[in-house]
Design an enzyme around this catalytic site. Structure first.
Site, mmCIF file in Angstrom:
data_model
loop_
_atom_site.group_PDB
_atom_site.id
_atom_site.type_symbol
_atom_site.label_atom_id
_atom_site.label_comp_id
_atom_site.label_asym_id
_atom_site.label_seq_id
_atom_site.Cartn_x
_atom_site.Cartn_y
_atom_site.Cartn_z
ATOM 1 N N PRO A 209 0.794 -1.228 0.000
ATOM 2 C CA PRO A 209 0.000 0.000 0.000
ATOM 3 C C PRO A 209 0.831 1.284 0.000
ATOM 4 C CG PRO A 209 -0.090 -1.098 2.138
ATOM 5 C CD PRO A 209 0.551 -2.057 1.182
ATOM 6 N N ASN A 210 0.323 2.233 -0.744
ATOM 7 C CA ASN A 210 0.856 3.597 -0.866
ATOM 8 C C ASN A 210 2.140 3.688 -1.685
ATOM 9 O OD1 ASN A 210 -1.215 4.827 0.793
ATOM 10 N ND2 ASN A 210 -0.257 3.777 2.515
ATOM 11 N N ARG B 277 4.868 11.082 -2.299
ATOM 12 C CA ARG B 277 4.530 10.887 -0.888
ATOM 13 C C ARG B 277 5.784 10.990 -0.031
ATOM 14 N NH1 ARG B 277 4.750 4.941 1.221
ATOM 15 N NH2 ARG B 277 3.906 5.190 3.278
ATOM 16 N N TYR C 162 10.968 8.798 1.472
ATOM 17 C CA TYR C 162 10.934 7.720 0.483
ATOM 18 C C TYR C 162 11.643 8.069 -0.833
ATOM 19 C CZ TYR C 162 7.581 5.816 3.779
ATOM 20 O OH TYR C 162 6.992 5.341 4.926
ATOM 21 N N ASN D 174 8.122 -5.479 -0.662
ATOM 22 C CA ASN D 174 7.988 -4.327 0.229
ATOM 23 C C ASN D 174 6.497 -4.245 0.552
ATOM 24 O OD1 ASN D 174 7.806 -1.974 1.617
ATOM 25 N ND2 ASN D 174 8.956 -0.727 0.137
ATOM 26 N N ALA E 135 2.990 -0.590 4.847
ATOM 27 C CA ALA E 135 2.519 -0.611 6.235
ATOM 28 C C ALA E 135 2.028 -1.992 6.677
ATOM 29 C CB ALA E 135 1.414 0.425 6.422
ATOM 30 N N GLU F 81 12.718 -9.372 2.028
ATOM 31 C CA GLU F 81 11.934 -8.202 2.456
ATOM 32 C C GLU F 81 12.758 -6.941 2.179
ATOM 33 O OE1 GLU F 81 11.475 -8.157 6.690
ATOM 34 O OE2 GLU F 81 10.059 -6.482 6.673
ATOM 35 N N HIS G 128 12.770 -2.493 2.269
ATOM 36 C CA HIS G 128 12.190 -1.196 2.626
ATOM 37 C C HIS G 128 13.087 -0.095 2.076
ATOM 38 C CE1 HIS G 128 9.307 -3.168 5.116
ATOM 39 N NE2 HIS G 128 10.291 -3.861 5.657
ATOM 40 N N ARG H 231 12.970 4.792 12.735
ATOM 41 C CA ARG H 231 11.761 5.626 12.603
ATOM 42 C C ARG H 231 10.837 5.410 13.802
ATOM 43 N NH1 ARG H 231 9.207 4.957 6.901
ATOM 44 N NH2 ARG H 231 8.014 6.714 7.717
HETATM 45 C C1 DHK Z 1 7.077 1.780 3.226
HETATM 46 C C2 DHK Z 1 5.944 2.125 3.857
HETATM 47 O O1 DHK Z 1 4.878 2.485 3.156
HETATM 48 C C3 DHK Z 1 5.839 2.181 5.317
HETATM 49 O O2 DHK Z 1 4.547 1.909 5.784
HETATM 50 C C4 DHK Z 1 6.849 1.290 6.007
HETATM 51 C C5 DHK Z 1 8.237 1.217 3.952
HETATM 52 C C6 DHK Z 1 8.234 1.507 5.423
HETATM 53 C C7 DHK Z 1 9.545 1.567 3.255
HETATM 54 O O3 DHK Z 1 10.443 2.154 3.859
HETATM 55 O O4 DHK Z 1 9.686 1.208 2.080
HETATM 56 O O5 DHK Z 1 6.835 1.541 7.382
#
Ligand code: DHK
Length: 148
Positions: free
Chosen positions: A10-11, A18, A23, A74, A77, A98, A100, A107
């Site tokens: 998500p996102n 964002r 990010y 990835n 959340a 995994e 990120h 964080r």
């Molecule tokens: C991406 C997200 O959207 C967060 O919810 C995670 C992760 C971290 C990232 O660092 O890629 O906490």
């Protein structure tokens, strides 16, 4: 060789727009292009997908049981909330890595726990887009059976 499935949760479709201070400014298309370029150099095939829906990610993990040589994920959340994704990873016999973008250990407290970390082959966090590329290099070594 079956493709390496690269899953984004998500996102992550909003990458580049964002919280770029966390990010980065690269979009998901940029990330996927960089992954495809490196996959070409490493002579592996990749299948990159993104969903905002937990059940869709579970379904893709199930698909990977037969259809992928490895999974890079990835989970966004869902990393910190999803026992369903953890169970789907446990149902796989192919390696799962995994990833990120951010260093989740530097964080918020709630981001320091991952439901996936304990059941994946390894975790790469904190290197921005490079996290995916490092994961792809590591995965290629794993699936080709290379010894250090
Ligand atoms: C991406 C997200 O959207 C967060 O919810 C995670 C992760 C971290 C990232 O660092 O890629 O906490």
């Amino acid at each position: 060789m079956k493709p390496i499935l690269v899953l984004n949760g998500p996102n992550l479709n909003l990458l580049g727009k964002r919280q770029p201070e966390i990010y980065g400014s690269a979009t998901l298309d940029d990330v996927n292009e960089a992954i495809a370029r490196l996959a070409g150099e490493l002579n592996v095939s990749v299948d990159c997908r993104q969903s905002n829906h937990e059940g869709q990610l579970v379904d893709w993990l199930h698909e990977a049981r037969e259809g992928a040589s490895a999974v890079i994920i990835n989970a966004g959340a869902y990393t910190h909330t999803s026992i369903a994704l953890r169970d789907a990873v446990l149902a796989l016999s192919v390696p799962v890595i995994e990833v990120h973008l951010s260093n989740i250990y530097a964080r918020d407290e709630f981001r320091k726990h991952s439901y996936l970390s304990g059941v994946v082959h390894g975790t790469i966090a904190g290197f921005g887009v490079q996290s995916y590329l490092l994961a792809l290099r590591a995965t290629q070594l794993l699936v080709s059976g290379s010894k250090p």
